[in-house]
Design a protein around this motif. Structure first.
Motif, PDB file in Angstrom:
ATOM      1  N   PHE A 269       6.000  11.202   4.827  1.00 23.47           N
ATOM      2  CA  PHE A 269       5.839   9.803   5.211  1.00 23.47           C
ATOM      3  C   PHE A 269       7.178   9.082   5.162  1.00 23.47           C
ATOM      4  O   PHE A 269       7.954   9.252   4.227  1.00 23.47           O
ATOM      5  CB  PHE A 269       4.849   9.119   4.259  1.00 23.47           C
TER       6      PHE A 269
ATOM      7  N   LYS B  10       0.265   9.160  -0.291  1.00 25.65           N
ATOM      8  CA  LYS B  10      -0.806  10.149  -0.479  1.00 25.65           C
ATOM      9  C   LYS B  10      -1.384  10.620   0.854  1.00 25.65           C
ATOM     10  O   LYS B  10      -1.836  11.755   0.976  1.00 25.65           O
ATOM     11  CB  LYS B  10      -1.920   9.552  -1.341  1.00 25.65           C
ATOM     12  N   LYS B  11      -1.371   9.747   1.847  1.00 27.73           N
ATOM     13  CA  LYS B  11      -1.995  10.074   3.139  1.00 27.73           C
ATOM     14  C   LYS B  11      -1.203  11.084   3.952  1.00 27.73           C
ATOM     15  O   LYS B  11      -1.771  11.838   4.736  1.00 27.73           O
ATOM     16  CB  LYS B  11      -2.174   8.795   3.970  1.00 27.73           C
ATOM     17  N   SER B  12       0.126  11.093   3.788  1.00 30.47           N
ATOM     18  CA  SER B  12       0.960  11.935   4.646  1.00 30.47           C
ATOM     19  C   SER B  12       1.969  12.703   3.814  1.00 30.47           C
ATOM     20  O   SER B  12       2.637  12.148   2.935  1.00 30.47           O
ATOM     21  CB  SER B  12       1.693  11.077   5.680  1.00 30.47           C
ATOM     22  N   GLU B  13       2.114  14.000   4.112  1.00 30.37           N
ATOM     23  CA  GLU B  13       3.044  14.845   3.372  1.00 30.37           C
ATOM     24  C   GLU B  13       4.486  14.410   3.583  1.00 30.37           C
ATOM     25  O   GLU B  13       5.293  14.430   2.655  1.00 30.37           O
ATOM     26  CB  GLU B  13       2.864  16.302   3.800  1.00 30.37           C
TER      27      GLU B  13
ATOM     28  N   ASP C 290       2.535  15.711   9.454  1.00 30.80           N
ATOM     29  CA  ASP C 290       1.648  16.556   8.661  1.00 30.80           C
ATOM     30  C   ASP C 290       1.350  17.859   9.384  1.00 30.80           C
ATOM     31  O   ASP C 290       1.423  17.931  10.620  1.00 30.80           O
ATOM     32  CB  ASP C 290       0.340  15.809   8.363  1.00 30.80           C
TER      33      ASP C 290
ATOM     34  N   TYR D 235       3.960   9.238  10.136  1.00 30.16           N
ATOM     35  CA  TYR D 235       3.358  10.325   9.365  1.00 30.16           C
ATOM     36  C   TYR D 235       3.708  11.644  10.042  1.00 30.16           C
ATOM     37  O   TYR D 235       3.618  11.765  11.272  1.00 30.16           O
ATOM     38  CB  TYR D 235       1.833  10.204   9.345  1.00 30.16           C
TER      39      TYR D 235
ATOM     40  N   ASN E 274       0.820  -1.214   0.000  1.00 31.41           N
ATOM     41  CA  ASN E 274       0.000   0.000   0.000  1.00 31.41           C
ATOM     42  C   ASN E 274       0.855   1.265   0.000  1.00 31.41           C
ATOM     43  O   ASN E 274       0.449   2.294   0.538  1.00 31.41           O
ATOM     44  CB  ASN E 274      -0.921  -0.003   1.226  1.00 31.41           C
TER      45      ASN E 274
ATOM     46  N   SER F 113      -0.638   4.519  -1.330  1.00 35.22           N
ATOM     47  CA  SER F 113      -1.650   5.029  -0.407  1.00 35.22           C
ATOM     48  C   SER F 113      -1.005   5.777   0.757  1.00 35.22           C
ATOM     49  O   SER F 113      -1.445   6.868   1.133  1.00 35.22           O
ATOM     50  CB  SER F 113      -2.508   3.873   0.115  1.00 35.22           C
ATOM     51  N   HIS F 114       0.049   5.209   1.326  1.00 38.72           N
ATOM     52  CA  HIS F 114       0.748   5.886   2.423  1.00 38.72           C
ATOM     53  C   HIS F 114       1.344   7.213   1.956  1.00 38.72           C
ATOM     54  O   HIS F 114       1.286   8.216   2.670  1.00 38.72           O
ATOM     55  CB  HIS F 114       1.862   4.986   2.969  1.00 38.72           C
TER      56      HIS F 114
END
Length: 375
Positions: free
Chosen positions: A151, A146-149, A168, A166, A140, A143-144
């Protein structure tokens, strides 16, 4: 040896452009509070701030964030004194070709006198860490990202364990989960003692990695503070490290191959963590991220109480994998590469060499390390 410690002034702050011009010898640790006073910050930072701005950019220092480049990408102008005393102003509009080279200069183009940094408005970060598995993270990965600026993740060799981190933007007030008992008594003093024991019984390393993951990394942790206080952290151990940038799409292949190598050679041991970070591509000639988004894969072997530990087999296996997937080593960390390797790794290596030879034909700024790079 040239020591730039007294060239540590802030020369100009342009609040409208959010740019700050500094002398090259200023430490990041001294720059941060000055930027705070003006409501500014650097958009990304490496883990250590007791380093000069010119040194940070010259070695290609990075952090993580697939929408952020290495620290040198925040430089919008610099002043360089060459071997014959000529002073050159460099930016995208003045001496542009030299600017493209000098942002990762390796200390071999001349003496950086001053730099102008593109800053951003001051911001706070929330750091959230939580446990996962290597399979979950690699399956994933997009996905990771995209989830956190900002990461990154830590893999614990000899196991499937991973700590996901993460970072952010946040408006939350400062919050710390730090604990002297867990962070120092357990995470430093006990760990160092057990790692020292493992120098006599290497078979303990896998158990140590799993034990400390269970002890310190199986619960969710949250911290928030000013960005520079989250980006930077204390490196407590003496250590040996390698850190290579590989094409981002090779992340899964490279990590799984490293894991398979350790499983196939049980006598080869690896301390935790393998730290995995991501950085946006750029156009800086000797940037490890030149023309490609990259994954940095950092391996580590601690030196408990200063004692060296066997690492050659691990080092060579790691370097073999990194070269196989098109990796480029961090300029300020251990590697065994020579000019022949760099000519294959960097499309712009001949261009950089031509610029260096023009600016410093007698090799005034070369040393033993740089001679291995360029000859």
């Amino acid at each position: 040896m040239i020591h730039m410690g007294k060239m540590n002034r802030i020369l100009q702050v342009d609040k409208e452009k959010k740019q700050v011009t500094v002398e090259a010898g200023i430490l990041l640790a001294d720059l941060h509070p000055e930027l705070d006073k003006h409501g500014l910050a650097m958009s990304n930072l490496g883990a250590v701030s007791d380093v000069t701005v010119a040194g940070v950019i010259g070695s290609g220092t990075h952090n993580t964030g697939i929408k952020h480049g290495i620290v040198a990408t925040q430089v919008v102008a610099l002043t360089l004194m060459t071997a014959d005393g000529t002073i050159l102003e460099c930016s995208e509009s003045s001496n542009a070709e030299l600017f493209q080279a000098a942002r990762v200069h390796l200390g071999c183009l001349g003496v950086i006198l001053s730099l102008t940094l593109q800053c951003v408005p001051q911001f706070h970060l929330q750091e959230t860490s939580f446990p996962s598995t290597l399979k979950e993270v690699l399956d994933n990965l997009d996905s990771h990202l995209k989830k956190s600026e900002y990461f990154r993740f830590l893999w614990f060799p000899h196991s499937e364990n991973v700590s996901v981190i993460y970072q952010d933007h946040t408006n939350k007030p400062p919050l710390s989960s730090a604990s002297w008992f867990w962070d120092y008594a357990i995470g430093f003093y006990l760990l160092e003692f057990l790692l020292w024991i493992s120098t006599f019984l290497p078979c303990l390393v896998g158990w140590i990695n799993r034990f400390f993951f269970w002890f310190l990394f199986t619960r969710k942790r949250e911290n928030s503070n000013l960005s520079h206080k989250i980006f930077t952290y204390e490196c407590r151990f003496k250590q040996h490290v390698q850190d290579w940038a590989i094409p981002r799409e090779k992340t899964k292949e490279a990590l799984l191959e490293l894991k398979a190598m350790l499983e196939a050679h049980p006598k080869v041991v690896a301390h935790y963590p393998v730290e995995v970070r991501f950085t946006q591509g750029d156009d800086i000639l000797l940037s490890p991220c030149f023309q490609r988004d990259s994954c940095y894969m950092n391996i580590i072997m601690y030196r408990p109480y200063g004692k060296d530990v066997p690492r050659l087999d691990y080092w060579l296996a790691y370097e073999t994998i990194m070269k196989k997937v098109g990796g480029r080593p961090h300029w300020a960390k251990a590697h065994n590469c020579t000019r022949k390797d760099f000519e294959k790794m960097y499309p712009a290596f001949p261009k950089f060499c031509a610029i260096r030879e023009k600016l410093d034909p007698s090799g005034m700024f070369l040393n033993a390390y740089l001679e291995k790079v360029f000859y």
